[in-house]
Scaffold this motif. Structure first.
Motif, short mmCIF file in Angstrom:
data_model
loop_
_atom_site.label_atom_id
_atom_site.label_comp_id
_atom_site.label_asym_id
_atom_site.label_seq_id
_atom_site.Cartn_x
_atom_site.Cartn_y
_atom_site.Cartn_z
N GLN A 92 5.73 1.45 2.37
CA GLN A 92 4.71 1.15 3.38
C GLN A 92 5.02 -0.19 4.02
O GLN A 92 5.31 -1.16 3.35
CB GLN A 92 3.33 1.07 2.72
N ARG A 93 4.92 -0.23 5.34
CA ARG A 93 5.24 -1.45 6.07
C ARG A 93 4.20 -1.70 7.14
O ARG A 93 3.74 -0.77 7.81
CB ARG A 93 6.59 -1.24 6.75
N CYS A 94 3.80 -2.95 7.29
CA CYS A 94 2.86 -3.27 8.36
C CYS A 94 3.66 -3.79 9.55
O CYS A 94 4.34 -4.82 9.45
CB CYS A 94 1.87 -4.34 7.90
N CYS B 160 2.24 -7.45 10.53
CA CYS B 160 2.64 -8.58 9.66
C CYS B 160 4.16 -8.61 9.50
O CYS B 160 4.71 -9.64 9.08
CB CYS B 160 2.05 -8.44 8.26
N GLY B 161 4.82 -7.47 9.77
CA GLY B 161 6.27 -7.39 9.59
C GLY B 161 6.69 -7.43 8.13
O GLY B 161 7.78 -7.88 7.79
N GLU B 162 5.81 -6.98 7.25
CA GLU B 162 6.13 -7.04 5.81
C GLU B 162 5.86 -5.71 5.13
O GLU B 162 5.06 -4.92 5.61
CB GLU B 162 5.19 -8.06 5.11
N ALA B 163 6.54 -5.53 3.99
CA ALA B 163 6.26 -4.36 3.15
C ALA B 163 4.93 -4.59 2.45
O ALA B 163 4.62 -5.72 2.04
CB ALA B 163 7.37 -4.18 2.13
N ARG C 138 -3.96 3.91 4.61
CA ARG C 138 -2.78 3.55 5.40
C ARG C 138 -3.11 2.42 6.36
O ARG C 138 -2.69 2.41 7.50
CB ARG C 138 -2.30 4.75 6.20
N ILE C 139 -3.94 1.51 5.89
CA ILE C 139 -4.35 0.38 6.72
C ILE C 139 -3.90 -0.88 6.01
O ILE C 139 -4.05 -0.99 4.78
CB ILE C 139 -5.90 0.39 6.88
N CYS C 140 -3.33 -1.81 6.75
CA CYS C 140 -2.87 -3.06 6.14
C CYS C 140 -4.05 -3.80 5.54
O CYS C 140 -5.03 -4.08 6.24
CB CYS C 140 -2.16 -3.92 7.18
N PRO C 141 -3.98 -4.15 4.23
CA PRO C 141 -5.11 -4.84 3.59
C PRO C 141 -5.29 -6.25 4.16
O PRO C 141 -6.36 -6.84 4.02
CB PRO C 141 -4.71 -4.88 2.11
#
Lengths: 222, 134
Positions: B87-89, B92-95, B105-108
């Motif tokens: 999973q990647r955001c 944020c450009g991060e895993a 499936r939403i970036c925390p």
């Protein structure tokens, strides 16, 4: 005696997926839009189909495949509305597979049709894994089931293209927080569509029928 | 090989979990692979099961045992590689690791939809069999 190791990467359900692809080709040839309806038993799949048939019978030709463990009850309800229906009896199995759809098409004159609804066996888990050659998976969730179901049974809600929340007329009587549920479903499936309907009051049914019509139009153009 | 044909009938009335049907398909695939490379007794199969495949590894093993029991490949091992989703955001450009038990499936951190790759595997990776042939 020698030992042989063969390295492959083959989908475990390749045979079943091949069948589903063949079905997809067949549906493309007949210009049929196919929906695979998945939900718990009693969430209102057949009732929604009856309502849909009542609204759309004059604008498109519909057909239905019903999956249940026992009885022809659901197919009888659809046939009573003048729409061809095939009942698959699974004798205990928890989902429909592509082979059963092939048999249904061979035994009953369902095609040509504009829209084919496949009403899967009532179950939020197993039907999720099986491709039936459909264009879209539709999940149904009735408000009486409780608002924690999408996070407890996430697979179908993350894969369904459309989630239909049914029995909205009962919202005043049950502890079901609509905002929480739509939030959960959007978090599971950011690109999915959510509709809120009641077959009893007709709430949301226009939107539902418009959605079917627009997806059919899109399929015809493709 | 006489074992293969009645499989569907044998389990027709007892398939009340989808792992059983998947175990049958894995066995079919194994037999196909052995046939393509000679003949012999199946010794083990290694498969990949993704965490988002909605397949329970223990139930799958239970189903596998039921499929091979009393047949020519009785005792063949089912080895399962459990695969995590990536999973990647994009914002944020991060895993982002999936929190235990959640399929969101939403970036925390920023609330953007995550890009999810893999995790839905249900693949046969390796088939090992014993044979008299060279």
């Amino acid at each position: 005696m020698t030992k042989k190791l063969v390295t492959i990467r083959r989908k475990a359900l390749a045979a079943s997926e091949e069948r589903a692809d063949k079905l997809r080709g067949r549906f493309a040839d007949s210009g049929t839009l196919v929906f695979n309806l998945i939900s718990s038993p009693g969430s209102g799949k057949t009732t929604l189909l009856e309502t849909t048939i009542g609204r759309m019978a004059e604008v498109c030709k519909m057909a239905v495949i019903e999956g249940d463990v026992a009885t022809e009850r659901d197919a009888d309800r659809i046939r009573a509305m003048g729409v061809p229906a095939h009942q698959v009896l699974t004798s205990g199995a928890c989902h429909l597979d592509a082979r059963q759809i092939e048999t249904a098409l061979e035994t009953t004159d369902l095609l040509p049709a504009d829209v084919l609804f496949i009403e899967n066996v009532g179950n939020l888990i197993c039907p999720t894994t099986y491709d039936l050659g459909e264009d879209f998976k539709i999940a149904l969730l009735s408000v009486t089931e409780g608002d924690d179901k999408p996070i407890k049974y996430p697979a179908i809600f993350s894969r369904a293209d459309i989630t239909v929340i049914t029995k909205s007329d009962l919202l005043p009587y049950v502890p079901f927080d609509l905002d929480t549920v739509t939030g959960h479903i959007s978090s599971l499936n950011p690109s999915g569509v959510i509709l809120v309907v009641s077959s009893t009051t007709g709430e949301g049914i226009d939107l539902w029928c418009d959605l079917i019509a627009s997806r059919l139009e899109a399929k015809r153009r493709s | 090989m006489g074992h293969l044909k009645p499989l569907w009938l044998r389990f027709r009335y007892t398939i009340s979990m989808h792992e059983m049907g998947i175990a049958i398909e894995i066995y079919r695939t194994c037999r196909e692979v052995v046939r393509e490379h000679g003949q012999g007794r199946l010794q083990s199969v290694r498969i990949a099961v993704g965490e988002l495949a909605a397949v329970e590894p223990d139930l799958l093993k239970f189903g596998w045992e039921a499929v091979i029991v009393d047949g020519p490949d009785e005792g063949a091992e089912l080895e399962i590689d459990f695969c995590r989703a990536d999973q990647r955001c994009p914002s944020c450009g991060e895993a982002k690791e999936r929190s235990e038990g959640s399929w969101f499936r939403i970036c925390p951190d920023c609330g953007a939809p995550l890009e999810v790759r893999g995790g839905d595997e249900l693949d046969v990776l390796e088939v090992t069999f014993e044979t008299d042939e060279d």
